[in-house]
Motif scaffolding. Sequence first.
Motif, PDB file in Angstrom:
ATOM      1  N   LEU A  28     -10.461   7.157  -6.928  1.00  0.00           N
ATOM      2  CA  LEU A  28      -9.736   6.623  -5.777  1.00  0.00           C
ATOM      3  C   LEU A  28     -10.095   5.166  -5.586  1.00  0.00           C
ATOM      4  N   ALA A  29      -9.162   4.405  -5.049  1.00  0.00           N
ATOM      5  CA  ALA A  29      -9.469   3.039  -4.630  1.00  0.00           C
ATOM      6  C   ALA A  29     -10.465   3.100  -3.477  1.00  0.00           C
ATOM      7  N   PRO A  30     -11.239   2.036  -3.267  1.00  0.00           N
ATOM      8  CA  PRO A  30     -12.228   2.072  -2.184  1.00  0.00           C
ATOM      9  C   PRO A  30     -11.632   2.417  -0.822  1.00  0.00           C
ATOM     10  N   TRP A  31     -10.451   1.885  -0.524  1.00  0.00           N
ATOM     11  CA  TRP A  31      -9.858   2.182   0.784  1.00  0.00           C
ATOM     12  C   TRP A  31      -9.435   3.644   0.865  1.00  0.00           C
ATOM     13  N   ARG A  52     -10.932   6.104  -0.756  1.00  0.00           N
ATOM     14  CA  ARG A  52     -12.176   6.870  -0.636  1.00  0.00           C
ATOM     15  C   ARG A  52     -12.656   6.874   0.813  1.00  0.00           C
ATOM     16  N   THR A  53     -12.502   5.731   1.487  1.00  0.00           N
ATOM     17  CA  THR A  53     -12.883   5.649   2.890  1.00  0.00           C
ATOM     18  C   THR A  53     -12.049   6.601   3.734  1.00  0.00           C
ATOM     19  N   ALA A  54     -10.739   6.576   3.516  1.00  0.00           N
ATOM     20  CA  ALA A  54      -9.854   7.465   4.272  1.00  0.00           C
ATOM     21  C   ALA A  54     -10.146   8.926   3.972  1.00  0.00           C
ATOM     22  N   GLU A  55     -10.425   9.232   2.691  1.00  0.00           N
ATOM     23  CA  GLU A  55     -10.736  10.610   2.336  1.00  0.00           C
ATOM     24  C   GLU A  55     -12.017  11.069   3.025  1.00  0.00           C
ATOM     25  N   GLY A  56     -12.987  10.170   3.121  1.00  0.00           N
ATOM     26  CA  GLY A  56     -14.235  10.531   3.787  1.00  0.00           C
ATOM     27  C   GLY A  56     -14.035  10.914   5.232  1.00  0.00           C
ATOM     28  N   ALA A  57     -13.016  10.314   5.854  1.00  0.00           N
ATOM     29  CA  ALA A  57     -12.696  10.633   7.251  1.00  0.00           C
ATOM     30  C   ALA A  57     -11.700  11.775   7.370  1.00  0.00           C
ATOM     31  N   GLY A  58     -11.291  12.351   6.225  1.00  0.00           N
ATOM     32  CA  GLY A  58     -10.336  13.447   6.252  1.00  0.00           C
ATOM     33  C   GLY A  58      -8.914  13.021   6.517  1.00  0.00           C
ATOM     34  N   LEU A  59      -8.578  11.772   6.179  1.00  0.00           N
ATOM     35  CA  LEU A  59      -7.258  11.228   6.508  1.00  0.00           C
ATOM     36  C   LEU A  59      -6.395  10.947   5.281  1.00  0.00           C
ATOM     37  N   LEU A  60      -6.876  11.295   4.091  1.00  0.00           N
ATOM     38  CA  LEU A  60      -6.114  10.997   2.881  1.00  0.00           C
ATOM     39  C   LEU A  60      -5.291  12.211   2.463  1.00  0.00           C
ATOM     40  N   ALA A  61      -3.968  12.026   2.389  1.00  0.00           N
ATOM     41  CA  ALA A  61      -3.080  13.101   1.963  1.00  0.00           C
ATOM     42  C   ALA A  61      -3.086  13.219   0.450  1.00  0.00           C
ATOM     43  N   ALA A  62      -2.555  14.332  -0.057  1.00  0.00           N
ATOM     44  CA  ALA A  62      -2.548  14.583  -1.500  1.00  0.00           C
ATOM     45  C   ALA A  62      -1.769  13.523  -2.269  1.00  0.00           C
ATOM     46  N   ASP A  63      -0.766  12.918  -1.599  1.00  0.00           N
ATOM     47  CA  ASP A  63       0.041  11.900  -2.282  1.00  0.00           C
ATOM     48  C   ASP A  63      -0.559  10.498  -2.181  1.00  0.00           C
ATOM     49  N   GLY A  64      -1.762  10.386  -1.622  1.00  0.00           N
ATOM     50  CA  GLY A  64      -2.439   9.095  -1.550  1.00  0.00           C
ATOM     51  C   GLY A  64      -2.161   8.295  -0.299  1.00  0.00           C
ATOM     52  N   THR A  65      -1.315   8.817   0.586  1.00  0.00           N
ATOM     53  CA  THR A  65      -1.040   8.116   1.838  1.00  0.00           C
ATOM     54  C   THR A  65      -2.126   8.421   2.858  1.00  0.00           C
ATOM     55  N   VAL A  66      -2.224   7.558   3.858  1.00  0.00           N
ATOM     56  CA  VAL A  66      -3.261   7.697   4.876  1.00  0.00           C
ATOM     57  C   VAL A  66      -2.622   8.059   6.209  1.00  0.00           C
ATOM     58  N   ALA A  67      -3.114   9.113   6.803  1.00  0.00           N
ATOM     59  CA  ALA A  67      -2.623   9.534   8.109  1.00  0.00           C
ATOM     60  C   ALA A  67      -3.301   8.722   9.205  1.00  0.00           C
ATOM     61  N   GLY A  78     -18.307  10.100   8.024  1.00  0.00           N
ATOM     62  CA  GLY A  78     -17.757  10.480   6.732  1.00  0.00           C
ATOM     63  C   GLY A  78     -17.091   9.316   6.028  1.00  0.00           C
ATOM     64  N   ALA A  79     -16.351   8.504   6.787  1.00  0.00           N
ATOM     65  CA  ALA A  79     -15.664   7.355   6.200  1.00  0.00           C
ATOM     66  C   ALA A  79     -16.662   6.355   5.635  1.00  0.00           C
ATOM     67  N   LEU A  80     -17.709   6.054   6.380  1.00  0.00           N
ATOM     68  CA  LEU A  80     -18.683   5.053   5.945  1.00  0.00           C
ATOM     69  C   LEU A  80     -19.519   5.547   4.773  1.00  0.00           C
ATOM     70  N   ILE A  81     -19.892   6.812   4.797  1.00  0.00           N
ATOM     71  CA  ILE A  81     -20.653   7.378   3.687  1.00  0.00           C
ATOM     72  C   ILE A  81     -19.832   7.290   2.402  1.00  0.00           C
ATOM     73  N   ALA A  82     -18.555   7.659   2.511  1.00  0.00           N
ATOM     74  CA  ALA A  82     -17.682   7.613   1.336  1.00  0.00           C
ATOM     75  C   ALA A  82     -17.508   6.183   0.835  1.00  0.00           C
ATOM     76  N   ARG A  83     -17.321   5.233   1.752  1.00  0.00           N
ATOM     77  CA  ARG A  83     -17.132   3.836   1.333  1.00  0.00           C
ATOM     78  C   ARG A  83     -18.365   3.303   0.634  1.00  0.00           C
ATOM     79  N   ALA A  84     -19.531   3.764   1.038  1.00  0.00           N
ATOM     80  CA  ALA A  84     -20.768   3.317   0.406  1.00  0.00           C
ATOM     81  C   ALA A  84     -20.989   3.988  -0.953  1.00  0.00           C
TER      82      ALA A  84
END
Length: 411
Positions: A9-12, A14-29, A142-148
């Motif tokens: 994943l791109a860093p951004w 990964r950050t969104a995924e860490g917060a549970g906001l990344l959809a399967a198609d790569g968009t951010v909720a 979660g977002a910050l841990i993932a970004r790091a």
Amino acid sequence: MEPARSRHLAPWQRTAEGAGLLAADGTVAATVFAEMTALAVSTGAINLGQGFPDEDGPREVLEAAREAIANGMNQYPPGPGMTVLREAIARHQHRWYGLSVDPMREVLVTAGATEALAATLLAFVDDGDEVVTFEPSYDAYGALIARAGGIHRTVPLHFPDWRPDHDELRAAVTDRTRIILVNSPHNPTGAVLDRATLELVVELAHRHDALIVTDEVYEHLVFDGEHTPIATLPGGWGRTLSISSGGKTFNTTGWKIGWVTGPAALVTAVLAVKQYLTFVNGAPFQPAIAAGLDLPDRFFAEASASLAAKRDLLVAGLDAAGFATSVPSSGYFVVADAAALGEPDGPAFCRELPHRAGVVGVPVTAFVHPDRRDSVRGLIRFAFCKRREVLEKASARLAAISPREEAPTAP
């Protein structure tokens, strides 16, 4: 435990995924907080979703900010923070907790507690390092841990008493753990972790050579029991970075004045990252928060007592409405179980609640990793850091919730 690492994943992302906001198609909720606030605006509902007060802070603090602006304190402050605030933070740590902190070497002023968390995690977490938190947890973790580049491990807190299982905590902390991140007083549950749990955190940090990072922004808003900083426990200070802010205590959440305290070498490492994030912030607000930290004990006692009364008001309203509630020991929020109303799907219920009752809450699923949300599916977080008349109106509206209309049965 967390699932295996996701696809690249791109860093951004990964950050969104860490917060549970990344959809399967790569968009951010959008965050659930933005969604619920927009719903409150569009429906005219009472917004008990986000945790910000609707009353100003103490006069002495507001006047100090106005005076600082009038006196030209409107340019860059020193990178580590103004001396007046760093000294006030050091006095505060000694006054309330008996900690002797060097204001010049062991205190760093940040753009709120969230920047302090970001700078700390970026300073110490490398790719593949593990960070342990309790869950539910503030969504930024979660977002910050993932970004790091870290891996987020969690220890569940269970409704309604929100006490961690010590064996689960022992199992979560291993030699791969870089940081144990402790939020007490806790958001969103309002729990205050007991001394035995805090002592176990220190024991595990020493056993596995981990750092301890504490989020203590609700430190002065404890109603039942008392707040014990981990840094005060035997063996705690030398590997603990303590984070707090003035926003919750002084009703100034928009000022974003936070701080980190701890051993000089650890604080210096955080500064090395922080200076390339915001660099500095809030020049006229720093002496104002310093004035707040030096207010007499009476102010802190009255602030806590006032908020406790508001807690009791909203809890009574939720009980009358038929929710099962967990009475918080601290903070801004009460968690209630809508399943007791026959509403087991908290996110769906929160989207309907503004229309059915004119009140907005936030589903606790927003604070839990997606693969563990079933355990909190019916739980809703409501904020009580509002004026009494607002809480009275919200309680009356909730009590009048009409039962869901059942679809007609086929003849």
